[in-house]
Design an enzyme around this catalytic site. Structure first.
Site, PDB file in Angstrom:
ATOM      1  CG  ASN A   7      -1.784   1.232   1.305  1.00 46.48           C
ATOM      2  OD1 ASN A   7      -1.656   2.171   0.533  1.00 46.48           O
ATOM      3  ND2 ASN A   7      -2.691   1.247   2.262  1.00 46.48           N
ATOM      4  NE  ARG A   9      -3.451   7.526   0.984  1.00 42.83           N
ATOM      5  CZ  ARG A   9      -4.618   7.934   1.433  1.00 42.83           C
ATOM      6  NH1 ARG A   9      -5.716   7.341   1.040  1.00 42.83           N
ATOM      7  NH2 ARG A   9      -4.705   8.930   2.282  1.00 42.83           N
ATOM      8  CB  CYS A  10       1.108   1.730   4.415  1.00 45.99           C
ATOM      9  SG  CYS A  10       1.820   0.913   5.857  1.00 45.99           S
ATOM     10  CB  SER A  11       5.150   5.188   6.825  1.00 52.17           C
ATOM     11  OG  SER A  11       4.699   4.612   8.040  1.00 52.17           O
TER      12      SER A  11
END
Length: 114
Positions: A7, A9-11
């Site tokens: 994903n 958007r996930c750090s």
């Protein structure tokens, strides 16, 4: 072939992908929110992880509450079906290497399966 359920958007997912690339690995990137795994594939990934479906659930997601997934009477198959229907429920990132898999939380955990 090494794959990552990613994903962007996930750090933690971004850090795990960068860690793989630093190791000279160009993994197959699966954007699982756009193309979720089917039930058979998710069950195989769970087997490679060596955990239950309940352990892979993201309990903070709205879909977790909305679908009453805290209910202990739900079967493994019902939880897998819920994750396929609502891929945001799948913990991330997951790196798969052959018959092994690891969740990149922290990202360094994936180094154990390389």
């Amino acid at each position: 072939m090494i794959s990552i359920y990613h994903n962007p958007r996930c750090s933690k997912s971004r850090l795990t992908l960068a860690l793989l690339e630093e190791q000279g690995i160009n993994p197959d990137v699966i954007l699982y929110l756009e193309t979720p795994p089917d039930e058979k594939t998710l069950a195989e990934v769970l087997g490679k992880l060596g955990i239950s479906a309940r352990q892979l659930l993201r309990k903070g997601e709205d879909a977790y509450r909305e679908n009453n997934l805290a209910d202990d009477s739900l079967t493994e198959q019902q939880l897998i079906s819920a994750m396929v229907a609502h891929p945001k429920l799948i913990e991330r990132p997951i790196v798969v290497n052959g018959d092994k898999a690891a969740i990149g939380r922290p990202p360094e955990l994936v180094l154990e399966i390389l």
